[in-house]
Design a protein around this motif. Structure first.
Motif, PDB file in Angstrom:
ATOM      1  N   ALA A 128       0.831  -1.207   0.000  1.00 27.61           N
ATOM      2  CA  ALA A 128       0.000   0.000   0.000  1.00 27.61           C
ATOM      3  C   ALA A 128       0.865   1.256   0.000  1.00 27.61           C
ATOM      4  CB  ALA A 128      -0.934   0.005   1.201  1.00 27.61           C
ATOM      5  N   ALA A 129       1.918   1.251   0.798  1.00 25.05           N
ATOM      6  CA  ALA A 129       2.819   2.408   0.827  1.00 25.05           C
ATOM      7  C   ALA A 129       3.518   2.577  -0.520  1.00 25.05           C
ATOM      8  CB  ALA A 129       3.837   2.247   1.947  1.00 25.05           C
ATOM      9  N   ALA A 130       4.008   1.479  -1.086  1.00 20.67           N
ATOM     10  CA  ALA A 130       4.685   1.553  -2.386  1.00 20.67           C
ATOM     11  C   ALA A 130       3.704   2.009  -3.465  1.00 20.67           C
ATOM     12  CB  ALA A 130       5.279   0.192  -2.740  1.00 20.67           C
ATOM     13  N   GLY A 131       2.481   1.477  -3.435  1.00 22.34           N
ATOM     14  CA  GLY A 131       1.477   1.889  -4.408  1.00 22.34           C
ATOM     15  C   GLY A 131       1.133   3.359  -4.284  1.00 22.34           C
ATOM     16  N   GLY A 132       1.042   3.851  -3.059  1.00 22.28           N
ATOM     17  CA  GLY A 132       0.777   5.271  -2.852  1.00 22.28           C
ATOM     18  C   GLY A 132       1.885   6.155  -3.390  1.00 22.28           C
ATOM     19  N   ILE A 133       3.115   5.718  -3.205  1.00 23.89           N
ATOM     20  CA  ILE A 133       4.250   6.487  -3.718  1.00 23.89           C
ATOM     21  C   ILE A 133       4.243   6.486  -5.246  1.00 23.89           C
ATOM     22  CG2 ILE A 133       6.768   6.514  -3.912  1.00 23.89           C
ATOM     23  CD1 ILE A 133       6.798   5.498  -0.975  1.00 23.89           C
ATOM     24  N   VAL A 134       4.018   5.327  -5.839  1.00 22.44           N
ATOM     25  CA  VAL A 134       3.996   5.225  -7.302  1.00 22.44           C
ATOM     26  C   VAL A 134       2.871   6.075  -7.887  1.00 22.44           C
ATOM     27  CG1 VAL A 134       3.571   3.636  -9.222  1.00 22.44           C
ATOM     28  CG2 VAL A 134       5.148   2.991  -7.398  1.00 22.44           C
ATOM     29  N   ALA A 143      -1.308  12.795  -1.523  1.00 21.48           N
ATOM     30  CA  ALA A 143      -1.835  11.688  -0.727  1.00 21.48           C
ATOM     31  C   ALA A 143      -2.808  12.143   0.350  1.00 21.48           C
ATOM     32  CB  ALA A 143      -0.683  10.929  -0.088  1.00 21.48           C
ATOM     33  N   GLY A 144      -3.017  13.436   0.507  1.00 19.72           N
ATOM     34  CA  GLY A 144      -3.842  13.949   1.588  1.00 19.72           C
ATOM     35  C   GLY A 144      -5.249  13.402   1.626  1.00 19.72           C
ATOM     36  N   GLY A 145      -5.920  13.307   0.493  1.00 16.77           N
ATOM     37  CA  GLY A 145      -7.289  12.839   0.453  1.00 16.77           C
ATOM     38  C   GLY A 145      -7.427  11.347   0.657  1.00 16.77           C
ATOM     39  N   ALA A 146      -6.350  10.618   0.464  1.00 13.93           N
ATOM     40  CA  ALA A 146      -6.406   9.162   0.574  1.00 13.93           C
ATOM     41  C   ALA A 146      -5.921   8.651   1.920  1.00 13.93           C
ATOM     42  CB  ALA A 146      -5.566   8.532  -0.533  1.00 13.93           C
ATOM     43  N   VAL A 147      -5.448   9.524   2.771  1.00 13.39           N
ATOM     44  CA  VAL A 147      -4.859   9.079   4.034  1.00 13.39           C
ATOM     45  C   VAL A 147      -5.887   8.393   4.927  1.00 13.39           C
ATOM     46  CG1 VAL A 147      -3.769   9.866   6.180  1.00 13.39           C
ATOM     47  CG2 VAL A 147      -2.975  10.731   3.989  1.00 13.39           C
ATOM     48  N   LEU A 148      -7.042   8.993   5.119  1.00 16.38           N
ATOM     49  CA  LEU A 148      -8.043   8.409   6.012  1.00 16.38           C
ATOM     50  C   LEU A 148      -8.545   7.056   5.507  1.00 16.38           C
ATOM     51  CD1 LEU A 148      -9.648   8.689   8.618  1.00 16.38           C
ATOM     52  CD2 LEU A 148     -11.405   9.884   7.300  1.00 16.38           C
ATOM     53  N   PRO A 149      -8.932   6.924   4.232  1.00 17.86           N
ATOM     54  CA  PRO A 149      -9.349   5.593   3.771  1.00 17.86           C
ATOM     55  C   PRO A 149      -8.244   4.543   3.879  1.00 17.86           C
ATOM     56  CG  PRO A 149     -10.098   7.259   2.228  1.00 17.86           C
ATOM     57  CD  PRO A 149      -9.209   7.947   3.210  1.00 17.86           C
ATOM     58  N   VAL A 150      -7.015   4.933   3.610  1.00 21.46           N
ATOM     59  CA  VAL A 150      -5.904   3.977   3.710  1.00 21.46           C
ATOM     60  C   VAL A 150      -5.695   3.564   5.164  1.00 21.46           C
ATOM     61  CG1 VAL A 150      -3.404   3.714   3.454  1.00 21.46           C
ATOM     62  CG2 VAL A 150      -4.758   4.673   1.591  1.00 21.46           C
ATOM     63  N   LEU A 151      -5.756   4.512   6.091  1.00 25.04           N
ATOM     64  CA  LEU A 151      -5.588   4.174   7.501  1.00 25.04           C
ATOM     65  C   LEU A 151      -6.723   3.280   8.000  1.00 25.04           C
ATOM     66  CD1 LEU A 151      -4.333   7.528   9.058  1.00 25.04           C
ATOM     67  CD2 LEU A 151      -3.050   5.417   8.750  1.00 25.04           C
ATOM     68  N   ILE A 152      -7.935   3.571   7.605  1.00 24.70           N
ATOM     69  CA  ILE A 152      -9.067   2.739   8.020  1.00 24.70           C
ATOM     70  C   ILE A 152      -8.927   1.344   7.426  1.00 24.70           C
ATOM     71  CG2 ILE A 152     -11.568   2.429   7.796  1.00 24.70           C
ATOM     72  CD1 ILE A 152     -11.782   5.505   8.009  1.00 24.70           C
ATOM     73  N   SER A 153      -8.566   1.271   6.144  1.00 24.84           N
ATOM     74  CA  SER A 153      -8.375  -0.034   5.498  1.00 24.84           C
ATOM     75  C   SER A 153      -7.259  -0.819   6.166  1.00 24.84           C
ATOM     76  CB  SER A 153      -8.071   0.149   4.014  1.00 24.84           C
ATOM     77  OG  SER A 153      -9.144   0.779   3.372  1.00 24.84           O
ATOM     78  N   ALA A 154      -6.167  -0.139   6.510  1.00 24.72           N
ATOM     79  CA  ALA A 154      -5.055  -0.815   7.186  1.00 24.72           C
ATOM     80  C   ALA A 154      -5.501  -1.357   8.542  1.00 24.72           C
ATOM     81  CB  ALA A 154      -3.883   0.144   7.365  1.00 24.72           C
ATOM     82  N   PHE A 155      -6.296  -0.580   9.265  1.00 28.10           N
ATOM     83  CA  PHE A 155      -6.812  -1.053  10.551  1.00 28.10           C
ATOM     84  C   PHE A 155      -7.685  -2.290  10.370  1.00 28.10           C
ATOM     85  CE2 PHE A 155     -10.423  -1.129  13.488  1.00 28.10           C
ATOM     86  CZ  PHE A 155      -9.745  -1.432  14.654  1.00 28.10           C
ATOM     87  N   VAL A 156      -8.567  -2.264   9.388  1.00 25.33           N
ATOM     88  CA  VAL A 156      -9.470  -3.393   9.156  1.00 25.33           C
ATOM     89  C   VAL A 156      -8.677  -4.641   8.763  1.00 25.33           C
ATOM     90  CG1 VAL A 156     -11.315  -4.245   7.660  1.00 25.33           C
ATOM     91  CG2 VAL A 156     -11.477  -1.972   8.649  1.00 25.33           C
ATOM     92  N   VAL A 157      -7.693  -4.478   7.894  1.00 25.72           N
ATOM     93  CA  VAL A 157      -6.860  -5.622   7.504  1.00 25.72           C
ATOM     94  C   VAL A 157      -6.107  -6.168   8.715  1.00 25.72           C
ATOM     95  CG1 VAL A 157      -4.820  -6.289   6.161  1.00 25.72           C
ATOM     96  CG2 VAL A 157      -6.649  -4.998   5.078  1.00 25.72           C
ATOM     97  N   HIS A 158      -5.548  -5.280   9.519  1.00 27.89           N
ATOM     98  CA  HIS A 158      -4.827  -5.704  10.721  1.00 27.89           C
ATOM     99  C   HIS A 158      -5.751  -6.448  11.678  1.00 27.89           C
ATOM    100  CE1 HIS A 158      -2.128  -5.591  14.144  1.00 27.89           C
ATOM    101  NE2 HIS A 158      -3.083  -5.006  14.846  1.00 27.89           N
ATOM    102  N   TRP A 159      -6.978  -5.978  11.805  1.00 26.91           N
ATOM    103  CA  TRP A 159      -7.951  -6.568  12.724  1.00 26.91           C
ATOM    104  C   TRP A 159      -8.427  -7.930  12.241  1.00 26.91           C
ATOM    105  CZ3 TRP A 159     -13.666  -5.325  12.143  1.00 26.91           C
ATOM    106  CH2 TRP A 159     -14.416  -5.913  13.149  1.00 26.91           C
ATOM    107  N   LEU A 160      -8.681  -8.068  10.941  1.00 28.97           N
ATOM    108  CA  LEU A 160      -9.293  -9.288  10.428  1.00 28.97           C
ATOM    109  C   LEU A 160      -8.304 -10.312   9.868  1.00 28.97           C
ATOM    110  CD1 LEU A 160     -12.421  -7.736   8.714  1.00 28.97           C
ATOM    111  CD2 LEU A 160     -12.328  -9.021  10.840  1.00 28.97           C
ATOM    112  N   MET A 161      -7.072  -9.946   9.623  1.00 28.56           N
ATOM    113  CA  MET A 161      -6.118 -10.879   9.022  1.00 28.56           C
ATOM    114  C   MET A 161      -5.947 -12.163   9.839  1.00 28.56           C
ATOM    115  SD  MET A 161      -4.257 -11.439   6.348  1.00 28.56           S
ATOM    116  CE  MET A 161      -3.903  -9.898   5.538  1.00 28.56           C
TER     117      MET A 161
END
Length: 180
Positions: A128-134, A143-161
């Motif tokens: 996700a970080a590499a994709g954001g940089i690319v 990246a400002g507008g995408a920070v919140l969705p990425v953080l929420i998605s990262a939390f959900v993945v961390h929680w459910l993985m």
């Protein structure tokens, strides 16, 4: 085995809550839903797709101000909960039960699942970080507008993985346990 003057560390007694959760996680009403590796993996894939659809609906509703999209996660929550229950039944509550309820084999399996889930989450976050940089470099986007969705998605993945990994790696039950 203890030596003179020492006592073994007592394991905390199970509570009524522990017994109730153990019984709930080990119910066998619908073993056909998770009896084979293929079925368990299919349920995990459905769970992942329901999670992604819910997140996409919320993020799309916020980005486009489309009201009906904000209600889609409410529609998806029932099948999502059912898929979660099937995964928990397939793993016999490996991630939901307290430590004192699990035996040594289950504790080792839970540790293995959590370690693997942690590694996979690390790879997802790295991608996700590499994709954001690319995307930022090639598309000239901030990246400002995408920070919140990425953080929420990262939390959900961390929680459910761990749940997803446990469901994907759950072993078939021995034939004698299924017959009882």
């Amino acid at each position: 085995m203890t030596t003179a003057g020492t006592t073994p560390t007592p394991r905390r007694a199970r509570t009524r809550y522990d017994e109730r959760m153990y019984a709930l996680m080990n119910r066998r009403e619908a073993p056909g839903l998770y009896a084979t590796v293929g079925r368990r993996r299919a349920v995990v894939v459905v769970h992942i797709l329901l999670t992604v659809a819910s997140l996409a609906a919320v993020f799309s509703a916020l980005a486009t101000a489309t009201v009906w999209l904000s209600f889609l996660p409410l529609v998806l929550v029932l099948p999502w909960c059912m898929a979660t229950a099937v995964i928990n039944a397939a793993t016999r509550g490996l991630l939901e039960l307290r430590t004192r309820v699990l035996d040594e084999r289950q504790l080792a399996e839970r540790d293995r699942v959590r370690a693997l889930a942690h590694r996979l989450t690390t790879y997802v976050l790295l991608c996700a970080a590499a994709g954001g940089i690319v995307v930022g470099e090639l598309g000239g986007l901030t990246a400002g507008g995408a920070v919140l969705p990425v953080l929420i998605s990262a939390f959900v993945v961390h929680w459910l993985m761990p749940l997803w990994v446990a469901g994907m790696t759950a072993q078939d039950e021995p034939a004698d346990e299924r017959d009882e």
